[in-house]
Write a protein that holds these residues in place. Structure first.
Motif, PDB file in Angstrom:
ATOM      1  N   ASN A  99       0.818  -1.215   0.000  1.00  0.00           N
ATOM      2  CA  ASN A  99       0.000   0.000   0.000  1.00  0.00           C
ATOM      3  C   ASN A  99       0.853   1.266   0.000  1.00  0.00           C
ATOM      4  OD1 ASN A  99      -2.441  -1.359  -0.091  1.00  0.00           O
ATOM      5  ND2 ASN A  99      -2.728  -1.348   2.129  1.00  0.00           N
ATOM      6  N   ILE A 100       1.898   1.303   0.830  1.00  0.00           N
ATOM      7  CA  ILE A 100       2.718   2.527   0.862  1.00  0.00           C
ATOM      8  C   ILE A 100       3.621   2.622  -0.367  1.00  0.00           C
ATOM      9  CG2 ILE A 100       2.678   2.579   3.378  1.00  0.00           C
ATOM     10  CD1 ILE A 100       5.623   1.698   3.336  1.00  0.00           C
ATOM     11  N   LEU A 101       3.815   1.471  -1.064  1.00  0.00           N
ATOM     12  CA  LEU A 101       4.630   1.470  -2.280  1.00  0.00           C
ATOM     13  C   LEU A 101       3.802   1.721  -3.539  1.00  0.00           C
ATOM     14  CD1 LEU A 101       6.963  -1.579  -1.521  1.00  0.00           C
ATOM     15  CD2 LEU A 101       7.616   0.833  -1.560  1.00  0.00           C
ATOM     16  N   GLY A 102       2.513   1.950  -3.362  1.00  0.00           N
ATOM     17  CA  GLY A 102       1.663   2.191  -4.522  1.00  0.00           C
ATOM     18  C   GLY A 102       1.330   0.929  -5.285  1.00  0.00           C
ATOM     19  N   ASN A 106       7.937  -1.131  -8.218  1.00  0.00           N
ATOM     20  CA  ASN A 106       7.579  -0.674  -9.563  1.00  0.00           C
ATOM     21  C   ASN A 106       8.633  -1.045 -10.595  1.00  0.00           C
ATOM     22  OD1 ASN A 106       5.967   0.554 -11.441  1.00  0.00           O
ATOM     23  ND2 ASN A 106       5.891   2.529 -10.405  1.00  0.00           N
ATOM     24  N   CYS A 107       8.166  -1.472 -11.761  1.00  0.00           N
ATOM     25  CA  CYS A 107       9.066  -1.715 -12.882  1.00  0.00           C
ATOM     26  C   CYS A 107       9.553  -0.366 -13.441  1.00  0.00           C
ATOM     27  CB  CYS A 107       8.364  -2.509 -13.977  1.00  0.00           C
ATOM     28  SG  CYS A 107       8.034  -4.228 -13.518  1.00  0.00           S
ATOM     29  N   LYS A 108      10.660  -0.409 -14.173  1.00  0.00           N
ATOM     30  CA  LYS A 108      11.318   0.761 -14.760  1.00  0.00           C
ATOM     31  C   LYS A 108      12.023   1.622 -13.726  1.00  0.00           C
ATOM     32  CE  LYS A 108       8.386   1.329 -18.832  1.00  0.00           C
ATOM     33  NZ  LYS A 108       7.634   2.301 -19.620  1.00  0.00           N
ATOM     34  N   GLU A 109      12.036   1.202 -12.471  1.00  0.00           N
ATOM     35  CA  GLU A 109      12.649   1.999 -11.417  1.00  0.00           C
ATOM     36  C   GLU A 109      13.715   1.194 -10.677  1.00  0.00           C
ATOM     37  OE1 GLU A 109       8.794   4.868 -10.445  1.00  0.00           O
ATOM     38  OE2 GLU A 109       9.516   3.437  -8.932  1.00  0.00           O
ATOM     39  N   VAL A 110      14.661   1.925 -10.068  1.00  0.00           N
ATOM     40  CA  VAL A 110      15.682   1.307  -9.223  1.00  0.00           C
ATOM     41  C   VAL A 110      15.290   1.568  -7.773  1.00  0.00           C
ATOM     42  CG1 VAL A 110      18.117   1.261  -8.569  1.00  0.00           C
ATOM     43  CG2 VAL A 110      17.476   1.655 -10.955  1.00  0.00           C
ATOM     44  N   THR A 111      15.060   0.501  -7.035  1.00  0.00           N
ATOM     45  CA  THR A 111      14.633   0.614  -5.646  1.00  0.00           C
ATOM     46  C   THR A 111      15.725   0.066  -4.731  1.00  0.00           C
ATOM     47  OG1 THR A 111      12.293   0.381  -6.256  1.00  0.00           O
ATOM     48  CG2 THR A 111      12.883  -0.039  -3.956  1.00  0.00           C
ATOM     49  N   GLU A 112      16.165   0.889  -3.812  1.00  0.00           N
ATOM     50  CA  GLU A 112      17.173   0.484  -2.832  1.00  0.00           C
ATOM     51  C   GLU A 112      16.471   0.127  -1.530  1.00  0.00           C
ATOM     52  OE1 GLU A 112      21.252   2.281  -0.802  1.00  0.00           O
ATOM     53  OE2 GLU A 112      19.668   3.640  -1.478  1.00  0.00           O
ATOM     54  N   THR A 299      15.927   5.437  -7.625  1.00  0.00           N
ATOM     55  CA  THR A 299      14.640   6.116  -7.724  1.00  0.00           C
ATOM     56  C   THR A 299      13.958   6.168  -6.364  1.00  0.00           C
ATOM     57  OG1 THR A 299      14.447   5.072  -9.912  1.00  0.00           O
ATOM     58  CG2 THR A 299      12.521   6.251  -9.077  1.00  0.00           C
ATOM     59  N   ASN A 300      13.914   5.020  -5.703  1.00  0.00           N
ATOM     60  CA  ASN A 300      13.253   4.919  -4.399  1.00  0.00           C
ATOM     61  C   ASN A 300      14.234   4.354  -3.376  1.00  0.00           C
ATOM     62  OD1 ASN A 300      10.560   5.494  -5.607  1.00  0.00           O
ATOM     63  ND2 ASN A 300      10.855   3.485  -6.524  1.00  0.00           N
ATOM     64  N   ARG A 301      14.141   4.822  -2.155  1.00  0.00           N
ATOM     65  CA  ARG A 301      14.976   4.299  -1.065  1.00  0.00           C
ATOM     66  C   ARG A 301      14.067   3.890   0.089  1.00  0.00           C
ATOM     67  NH1 ARG A 301      20.350   6.823   1.816  1.00  0.00           N
ATOM     68  NH2 ARG A 301      21.367   5.507   0.254  1.00  0.00           N
ATOM     69  N   ALA A 313       9.089  -0.897   7.504  1.00  0.00           N
ATOM     70  CA  ALA A 313       9.723  -0.376   6.298  1.00  0.00           C
ATOM     71  C   ALA A 313       9.310   1.077   6.142  1.00  0.00           C
ATOM     72  CB  ALA A 313       9.302  -1.184   5.076  1.00  0.00           C
ATOM     73  N   PHE A 314      10.295   1.951   5.882  1.00  0.00           N
ATOM     74  CA  PHE A 314      10.040   3.388   5.768  1.00  0.00           C
ATOM     75  C   PHE A 314      10.502   3.889   4.407  1.00  0.00           C
ATOM     76  CE2 PHE A 314      11.857   7.726   6.223  1.00  0.00           C
ATOM     77  CZ  PHE A 314      10.671   8.421   6.450  1.00  0.00           C
ATOM     78  N   ILE A 315       9.630   4.588   3.697  1.00  0.00           N
ATOM     79  CA  ILE A 315       9.999   5.183   2.413  1.00  0.00           C
ATOM     80  C   ILE A 315      10.751   6.469   2.700  1.00  0.00           C
ATOM     81  CG2 ILE A 315       9.178   6.115   0.229  1.00  0.00           C
ATOM     82  CD1 ILE A 315       6.798   4.272   0.401  1.00  0.00           C
ATOM     83  N   ASP A 316      12.061   6.429   2.537  1.00  0.00           N
ATOM     84  CA  ASP A 316      12.912   7.564   2.865  1.00  0.00           C
ATOM     85  C   ASP A 316      13.019   8.541   1.697  1.00  0.00           C
ATOM     86  OD1 ASP A 316      14.937   8.901   4.591  1.00  0.00           O
ATOM     87  OD2 ASP A 316      16.306   8.324   2.972  1.00  0.00           O
ATOM     88  N   LYS A 317      12.916   8.014   0.474  1.00  0.00           N
ATOM     89  CA  LYS A 317      13.052   8.871  -0.708  1.00  0.00           C
ATOM     90  C   LYS A 317      12.278   8.279  -1.869  1.00  0.00           C
ATOM     91  CE  LYS A 317      16.095   9.589  -4.535  1.00  0.00           C
ATOM     92  NZ  LYS A 317      17.215   8.995  -5.249  1.00  0.00           N
ATOM     93  N   SER A 318      11.523   9.103  -2.553  1.00  0.00           N
ATOM     94  CA  SER A 318      10.807   8.670  -3.755  1.00  0.00           C
ATOM     95  C   SER A 318      10.239   9.905  -4.452  1.00  0.00           C
ATOM     96  CB  SER A 318       9.668   7.708  -3.403  1.00  0.00           C
ATOM     97  OG  SER A 318       8.907   7.409  -4.560  1.00  0.00           O
ATOM     98  N   PRO A 319      10.304   9.958  -5.783  1.00  0.00           N
ATOM     99  CA  PRO A 319       9.736  11.099  -6.499  1.00  0.00           C
ATOM    100  C   PRO A 319       8.220  11.046  -6.608  1.00  0.00           C
ATOM    101  CG  PRO A 319      10.638   9.528  -8.053  1.00  0.00           C
ATOM    102  CD  PRO A 319      10.996   9.025  -6.688  1.00  0.00           C
ATOM    103  N   SER A 320       7.636   9.880  -6.360  1.00  0.00           N
ATOM    104  CA  SER A 320       6.200   9.729  -6.564  1.00  0.00           C
ATOM    105  C   SER A 320       5.443   9.229  -5.339  1.00  0.00           C
ATOM    106  CB  SER A 320       5.937   8.757  -7.729  1.00  0.00           C
ATOM    107  OG  SER A 320       6.529   7.497  -7.459  1.00  0.00           O
ATOM    108  N   LEU A 321       6.167   8.736  -4.323  1.00  0.00           N
ATOM    109  CA  LEU A 321       5.522   8.192  -3.129  1.00  0.00           C
ATOM    110  C   LEU A 321       5.799   9.091  -1.936  1.00  0.00           C
ATOM    111  CD1 LEU A 321       6.655   4.468  -3.600  1.00  0.00           C
ATOM    112  CD2 LEU A 321       4.421   5.438  -4.218  1.00  0.00           C
TER     113      LEU A 321
END
Length: 348
Positions: A99-102, A106-112, A299-301, A313-321
């Motif tokens: 849910n928090i990842l949308g 996501n494909c086309k993205e680099v997730t750390e 893209t996402n951290r 799990a905490f979304i620390d960085k993302s351009p869309s989330l």
């Protein structure tokens, strides 16, 4: 958008984008059988699309037009919005995390994804390598995985355990899908899931760089690959590296190549990372390894941490989330929703 140049219906263009065919060359390199399966049309229709793509691509080359406009930035915002509508996600098997990842990774993205030892980084990596194979009929991608192991933490017995649980879950929830889906589930076997994970063991940073350089060719020959996992991206770059400028340059080049792979082949890139200590305002705090410059390479951290006895799990960085956190559990069946009162279990 190149796909928009094809004289086909809007629904077929949408299916092409959803399946990762964003360039004419990508379509032309496919076979009628594979294309028909990927976009769910007949082989005759797929052959017709291939012919259109081949002719249009050849015409573009003869006119001197750049067929890589998407990669170099010649894409309109409208095209980008339409692509996002058809973007694909890989479930983590944890609803709260999805849910928090949308919807998932996501494909086309680099997730750390990084965190302290024992928090479940490798478990999440293995779960994603299994879940990417969930068939289209169940809402998955029906793809394959590349797993690059730098630490020797990949456990095939654990993969088998998670694969068996995944198949059981699909059977249990098959009533949510169309009636014929049960027949597909019966044909799936845990051994097939293991066969669809391409495993690479690398023992030095030079091997790691060489393998990343080779991935473009490998994935071109294995178009079903929908996720690349590196566990961990950090390990070999923290060993005996005295020239920090060289390390930064190598890491930046590797990150750029991984980003291009994700965009070119419409796949997810997941980089598992370790933690280190950083001196901030008079005290030492835990932070993800490889420094500040590396933090801009993804893209996402996502940072994994303990909240008492519960994993979060905490979304620390993302351009869309938006920044958000969610609890999750590591169980014998894999990554799952957290349950109240769950005890902290040390993972090997």
């Amino acid at each position: 958008m190149e796909v928009g140049m094809l004289p086909i219906s809007a629904s077929k263009r949408g299916k092409l984008l959803a399946a990762g065919y964003t360039t004419l060359d990508a379509i032309a390199r496919s076979s009628p059988t594979h294309l028909a399966r990927d976009i769910e049309v007949s082989e005759d229709e797929a052959s017709e699309i291939l012919n259109f793509a081949t002719k249009t691509s050849a015409l573009n080359r003869s006119n001197g037009s750049n067929i890589n406009l998407v990669e170099v930035g010649g894409q309109t915002a409208w095209d980008m919005l339409n692509e996002e509508k058809f973007s694909s996600c890989i479930t983590t098997s944890c609803v709260d995390l999805d849910n928090i990842l949308g919807g998932g990774i996501n494909c086309k993205e680099v997730t750390e994804i990084g965190g302290v030892p024992g928090i479940g980084k490798t478990q999440i990596g293995i779960q994603l390598a299994v879940n990417v194979q969930i068939p289209l009929e169940y809402g998955g991608l029906g793809g394959k995985a590349i797993y690059i192991d730098t630490e020797g933490s990949f456990m095939v017995e654990r993969v088998l355990q998670i694969a068996e649980a995944c198949i059981e879950d699909m059977s249990e929830y098959s009533h949510h899908f169309h009636k014929d889906v049960q027949a597909c589930g019966v044909k799936m076997h845990p051994n097939n899931i293991l066969e669809n994970i391409y495993y690479f063991r690398v023992c030095s940073y030079t091997e790691q760089i060489a393998l990343v350089n080779y991935l473009d060719k490998f994935i071109s020959e294995h178009r079903d690959v929908k996720i690349v996992i590196i566990d961990s991206v950090t390990f070999h770059f923290r060993q005996d590296f005295e020239d920090m400028a060289l390390r930064t340059r190598l890491l930046s080049e590797m990150a750029l190549k991984l980003m291009k792979l994700g965009r070119k082949f419409c796949l997810a890139v997941v980089l598992l990372n370790q933690v280190t200590t950083k001196h901030i305002e008079g005290s030492f705090q835990l932070t993800l390894a490889l420094g500040d410059s590396w933090s801009h390479s993804c893209t996402n951290r996502i940072i994994l941490y303990w909240n008492g006895s519960e994993r979060h799990a905490f979304i620390d960085k993302s351009p869309s989330l938006k920044s958000a956190s969610a609890p999750y559990s590591v169980t014998s069946r894999g990554i799952r929703n957290s349950t109240s009162g769950s005890k902290r279990i040390k993972m090997m």
